[in-house]
Motif scaffolding. Structure first.
Motif, PDB file in Angstrom:
ATOM      1  N   GLY A  53      -7.995 -36.995   8.216  1.00  0.00           N
ATOM      2  CA  GLY A  53      -7.265 -36.935   6.872  1.00  0.00           C
ATOM      3  C   GLY A  53      -7.861 -38.068   6.096  1.00  0.00           C
ATOM      4  O   GLY A  53      -8.150 -39.264   6.392  1.00  0.00           O
ATOM      5  N   SER A  54      -7.753 -37.967   4.619  1.00  0.00           N
ATOM      6  CA  SER A  54      -8.578 -38.738   3.817  1.00  0.00           C
ATOM      7  C   SER A  54      -7.844 -39.183   2.660  1.00  0.00           C
ATOM      8  O   SER A  54      -6.853 -38.416   2.162  1.00  0.00           O
ATOM      9  CB  SER A  54      -9.873 -37.834   3.509  1.00  0.00           C
ATOM     10  OG  SER A  54     -10.580 -38.580   2.082  1.00  0.00           O
ATOM     11  N   VAL A  55      -8.383 -39.930   1.835  1.00  0.00           N
ATOM     12  CA  VAL A  55      -8.099 -40.418   0.566  1.00  0.00           C
ATOM     13  C   VAL A  55      -8.343 -39.232  -0.507  1.00  0.00           C
ATOM     14  O   VAL A  55      -7.379 -39.271  -1.506  1.00  0.00           O
ATOM     15  CB  VAL A  55      -8.746 -41.971   0.222  1.00  0.00           C
ATOM     16  CG1 VAL A  55      -8.572 -42.285  -1.099  1.00  0.00           C
ATOM     17  CG2 VAL A  55      -8.191 -43.013   1.136  1.00  0.00           C
ATOM     18  N   ASP A  56      -9.316 -38.480  -0.196  1.00  0.00           N
ATOM     19  CA  ASP A  56      -9.014 -37.147  -1.108  1.00  0.00           C
ATOM     20  C   ASP A  56      -8.188 -36.171  -1.112  1.00  0.00           C
ATOM     21  O   ASP A  56      -7.884 -35.086  -1.804  1.00  0.00           O
ATOM     22  CB  ASP A  56     -10.553 -36.386  -0.782  1.00  0.00           C
ATOM     23  CG  ASP A  56     -10.514 -35.717   0.627  1.00  0.00           C
ATOM     24  OD1 ASP A  56      -9.580 -35.751   1.068  1.00  0.00           O
ATOM     25  OD2 ASP A  56     -11.686 -35.285   0.863  1.00  0.00           O
ATOM     26  N   CYS A  57      -6.919 -36.488  -0.405  1.00  0.00           N
ATOM     27  CA  CYS A  57      -5.735 -35.620  -0.211  1.00  0.00           C
ATOM     28  C   CYS A  57      -5.880 -34.454   0.738  1.00  0.00           C
ATOM     29  O   CYS A  57      -4.985 -33.525   0.748  1.00  0.00           O
ATOM     30  CB  CYS A  57      -5.058 -35.274  -1.724  1.00  0.00           C
ATOM     31  SG  CYS A  57      -5.023 -36.600  -2.604  1.00  0.00           S
ATOM     32  N   THR A  58      -6.978 -34.335   1.495  1.00  0.00           N
ATOM     33  CA  THR A  58      -7.055 -33.355   2.407  1.00  0.00           C
ATOM     34  C   THR A  58      -7.057 -33.480   3.773  1.00  0.00           C
ATOM     35  O   THR A  58      -7.516 -34.770   4.058  1.00  0.00           O
ATOM     36  CB  THR A  58      -8.477 -32.384   2.003  1.00  0.00           C
ATOM     37  OG1 THR A  58      -9.476 -33.314   2.569  1.00  0.00           O
ATOM     38  CG2 THR A  58      -8.551 -31.847   0.431  1.00  0.00           C
ATOM     39  N   VAL A  59      -6.624 -32.469   4.567  1.00  0.00           N
ATOM     40  CA  VAL A  59      -7.062 -32.598   6.189  1.00  0.00           C
ATOM     41  C   VAL A  59      -8.119 -31.547   6.512  1.00  0.00           C
ATOM     42  O   VAL A  59      -7.978 -30.579   6.058  1.00  0.00           O
ATOM     43  CB  VAL A  59      -5.643 -32.254   6.922  1.00  0.00           C
ATOM     44  CG1 VAL A  59      -6.100 -32.400   8.407  1.00  0.00           C
ATOM     45  CG2 VAL A  59      -4.596 -33.235   6.448  1.00  0.00           C
ATOM     46  N   CYS A  60      -9.133 -32.087   7.154  1.00  0.00           N
ATOM     47  CA  CYS A  60     -10.304 -31.142   7.509  1.00  0.00           C
ATOM     48  C   CYS A  60     -10.260 -31.007   9.108  1.00  0.00           C
ATOM     49  O   CYS A  60      -9.909 -32.164   9.750  1.00  0.00           O
ATOM     50  CB  CYS A  60     -11.728 -31.646   6.941  1.00  0.00           C
ATOM     51  SG  CYS A  60     -11.827 -31.585   5.256  1.00  0.00           S
ATOM     52  N   GLN A 111      -9.979 -26.426   5.407  1.00  0.00           N
ATOM     53  CA  GLN A 111      -9.351 -27.611   4.826  1.00  0.00           C
ATOM     54  C   GLN A 111      -8.082 -27.272   4.167  1.00  0.00           C
ATOM     55  O   GLN A 111      -7.878 -26.421   3.677  1.00  0.00           O
ATOM     56  CB  GLN A 111     -10.465 -27.649   3.739  1.00  0.00           C
ATOM     57  CG  GLN A 111     -10.146 -29.105   3.066  1.00  0.00           C
ATOM     58  CD  GLN A 111     -11.271 -29.186   1.574  1.00  0.00           C
ATOM     59  OE1 GLN A 111     -11.443 -28.348   0.818  1.00  0.00           O
ATOM     60  NE2 GLN A 111     -11.931 -30.430   1.509  1.00  0.00           N
ATOM     61  N   LEU A 112      -7.220 -28.242   4.630  1.00  0.00           N
ATOM     62  CA  LEU A 112      -5.633 -28.335   4.548  1.00  0.00           C
ATOM     63  C   LEU A 112      -5.484 -28.845   3.165  1.00  0.00           C
ATOM     64  O   LEU A 112      -5.622 -30.011   3.131  1.00  0.00           O
ATOM     65  CB  LEU A 112      -4.949 -28.604   5.454  1.00  0.00           C
ATOM     66  CG  LEU A 112      -5.514 -28.044   7.092  1.00  0.00           C
ATOM     67  CD1 LEU A 112      -4.580 -28.610   8.147  1.00  0.00           C
ATOM     68  CD2 LEU A 112      -5.357 -26.477   6.999  1.00  0.00           C
ATOM     69  N   GLN A 113      -4.865 -28.253   2.075  1.00  0.00           N
ATOM     70  CA  GLN A 113      -4.737 -28.786   0.865  1.00  0.00           C
ATOM     71  C   GLN A 113      -3.305 -28.852   0.571  1.00  0.00           C
ATOM     72  O   GLN A 113      -2.654 -27.635   0.707  1.00  0.00           O
ATOM     73  CB  GLN A 113      -5.490 -28.216  -0.149  1.00  0.00           C
ATOM     74  CG  GLN A 113      -7.062 -28.299   0.109  1.00  0.00           C
ATOM     75  CD  GLN A 113      -7.811 -27.841  -0.843  1.00  0.00           C
ATOM     76  OE1 GLN A 113      -7.713 -26.661  -1.307  1.00  0.00           O
ATOM     77  NE2 GLN A 113      -8.887 -28.439  -1.596  1.00  0.00           N
ATOM     78  N   GLY A 114      -2.689 -29.828  -0.021  1.00  0.00           N
ATOM     79  CA  GLY A 114      -1.081 -29.721  -0.408  1.00  0.00           C
ATOM     80  C   GLY A 114      -0.827 -31.151  -0.971  1.00  0.00           C
ATOM     81  O   GLY A 114       0.130 -31.324  -1.862  1.00  0.00           O
ATOM     82  N   HIS A 115      -1.226 -32.151   0.035  1.00  0.00           N
ATOM     83  CA  HIS A 115      -0.731 -33.362  -0.379  1.00  0.00           C
ATOM     84  C   HIS A 115      -1.285 -33.867  -1.435  1.00  0.00           C
ATOM     85  O   HIS A 115      -2.293 -33.357  -2.181  1.00  0.00           O
ATOM     86  CB  HIS A 115      -1.258 -34.427   0.807  1.00  0.00           C
ATOM     87  CG  HIS A 115      -0.490 -34.406   1.998  1.00  0.00           C
ATOM     88  ND1 HIS A 115       0.585 -34.836   2.150  1.00  0.00           N
ATOM     89  CD2 HIS A 115      -0.983 -34.051   3.356  1.00  0.00           C
ATOM     90  CE1 HIS A 115       1.068 -34.671   3.270  1.00  0.00           C
ATOM     91  NE2 HIS A 115       0.380 -34.212   4.176  1.00  0.00           N
ATOM     92  N   SER A 116      -0.599 -34.707  -2.416  1.00  0.00           N
ATOM     93  CA  SER A 116      -0.736 -35.402  -3.640  1.00  0.00           C
ATOM     94  C   SER A 116      -1.440 -36.663  -3.678  1.00  0.00           C
ATOM     95  O   SER A 116      -2.244 -37.119  -4.613  1.00  0.00           O
ATOM     96  CB  SER A 116       0.416 -35.220  -4.777  1.00  0.00           C
ATOM     97  OG  SER A 116       1.267 -35.554  -4.106  1.00  0.00           O
ATOM     98  N   TYR A 117      -1.395 -37.270  -2.581  1.00  0.00           N
ATOM     99  CA  TYR A 117      -2.025 -38.787  -2.418  1.00  0.00           C
ATOM    100  C   TYR A 117      -2.757 -38.957  -1.004  1.00  0.00           C
ATOM    101  O   TYR A 117      -2.613 -37.772  -0.356  1.00  0.00           O
ATOM    102  CB  TYR A 117      -1.007 -39.701  -2.730  1.00  0.00           C
ATOM    103  CG  TYR A 117      -0.645 -39.992  -3.925  1.00  0.00           C
ATOM    104  CD1 TYR A 117      -1.293 -40.859  -4.917  1.00  0.00           C
ATOM    105  CD2 TYR A 117       0.506 -39.452  -4.699  1.00  0.00           C
ATOM    106  CE1 TYR A 117      -0.817 -40.772  -6.358  1.00  0.00           C
ATOM    107  CE2 TYR A 117       1.017 -39.591  -5.962  1.00  0.00           C
ATOM    108  CZ  TYR A 117       0.359 -40.412  -6.528  1.00  0.00           C
ATOM    109  OH  TYR A 117       0.483 -40.581  -8.200  1.00  0.00           O
ATOM    110  N   ALA A 118      -3.322 -40.012  -0.855  1.00  0.00           N
ATOM    111  CA  ALA A 118      -3.850 -39.937   0.458  1.00  0.00           C
ATOM    112  C   ALA A 118      -3.184 -39.711   1.622  1.00  0.00           C
ATOM    113  O   ALA A 118      -1.953 -39.934   1.775  1.00  0.00           O
ATOM    114  CB  ALA A 118      -4.234 -41.829   0.262  1.00  0.00           C
TER     115      ALA A 118
END
Length: 322
Positions: free
Chosen positions: A212-219, A232-239
């Motif tokens: 989980g990264s500051v780029d807002c994705t979980v890989c 690559q899991l996208q949906g979060h808007s912050y770190a």
């Protein structure tokens, strides 16, 4: 409608929670004053009751506390990591002070984890000093120090499958896998182009790790082929502050974020996002699944609360476990 049981810790901002491996209703939480920037820390041991969450015991520490891990061999013992570079060994039967304090790291200890593989009883710590250290359970002195990261280490997690093996995640954007017998890094994955704040191993597959990264994705990574992530899991808007795999499903994981949400995912699906839980008013930093009660989750945030709940997406019948 999902209901959560809530514990409030005034003027203490939650950094990490972990459910006891022995007692299904017991949770440890570490918190810090002033968002961990200054002031002291508090270690809380909490019990979920029929009506809420009760404080069992709490201890103060002279610096912020950032992570906590339960012993895998003794239900009373925990280790916490502090802003002063220390690891402290705590005993719920000892109300006064830690049993031992080990201070070898030169900067904040941001990650501690107790090994889960059979025949092994070790602790790993990760620090802002860019090193990871492996310790025996007495914290007498570190057994080995591992160097290789070129940034702060935010997360160190033992493999639940492979003895003597742990993963680390760093501000240098890499996920690394270490072999402590060889005292060497076996794999360095350039997993994100930004800082990685968390990593976790799948409980069902020794080759699957999430970051989980500051780029807002979980890989989600398969360590046998790291050229690109499995998903690559996208949906979060912050770190993303922490990622955790479910102990009851091989493809379900949770993430919590500075966007105040906790999200639940099934990385095997085309539409992996299962649910978004928005019940905090500040950064969500701590997250864990209950090992004993399927789909029960605990989290903590900078809004001074610890919450215990079962997200709707994981409750009975809503999701097939692997």
């Amino acid at each position: 409608m999902m209901t959560a049981k809530v514990f409030r810790s005034p003027a203490r901002h939650g950094y990490a929670v972990e459910v006891s491996p022995f007692l299904p209703n017991r949770v440890a939480c570490v918190s810090s004053q002033y968002y961990g920037i200054a002031g002291c820390g508090t270690l809380l041991v909490l019990d979920e009751t029929e009506t809420g969450v009760a404080l069992v015991r709490s201890w103060e520490w002279s610096d912020g506390l950032f992570d906590v891990t339960w012993s895998e061999t003794n239900e009373h013992i925990m280790v916490a990591g502090g802003g002063d570079g220390s690891l402290q060994l705590w005993d719920t039967a000892n109300p006064n002070a830690p049993l031992r304090v080990a201070k070898e790291h030169t900067q904040e200890v941001y990650a501690v984890d107790w090994s889960q593989t059979r025949g092994e009883n070790l602790i790993v710590s990760g620090s802002w000093d860019q090193t990871a250290k492996v310790w025996d359970p007495a914290l007498s002195q570190s057994l080995t120090t591992l160097r290789g990261h070129e940034g702060v280490i935010y997360s160190t997690i033992w493999s639940p499958h492979i003895p003597g093996c742990f993963a680390s995640a760093s501000g240098d954007g890499t996920l690394r896998v270490w072999d402590i017998k060889a005292a060497a890094c076996r794999l360095a994955v350039p997993a994100h182009k930004a800082e990685i704040l968390s990593c976790d191993w799948c409980k069902y597959d020794q080759n699957i790790v999430a970051t989980g990264s500051v780029d807002c994705t979980v890989c989600v990574w398969d360590l046998r082929n790291v050229r690109q992530p499995v998903n690559q899991l996208q949906g979060h808007s912050y770190a993303i502050r922490r990622v955790k795999f479910s102990p009851f499903s091989g493809t379900v994981l949770a993430s919590c974020s500075y966007d105040f949400t906790v999200r639940f995912w099934d990385f095997s699906l085309n539409q992996p996002l299962l649910d978004t839980v928005e019940h905090h008013s500040e950064f969500v930093c701590g997250l864990d699944f209950n090992l004993h009660v399927p789909n029960k989750v605990v989290d903590c945030a900078w809004d001074e609360t610890v919450k215990i709940y079962t997200p709707a997406c994981l409750s009975a019948g809503a999701h097939n476990t692997a």
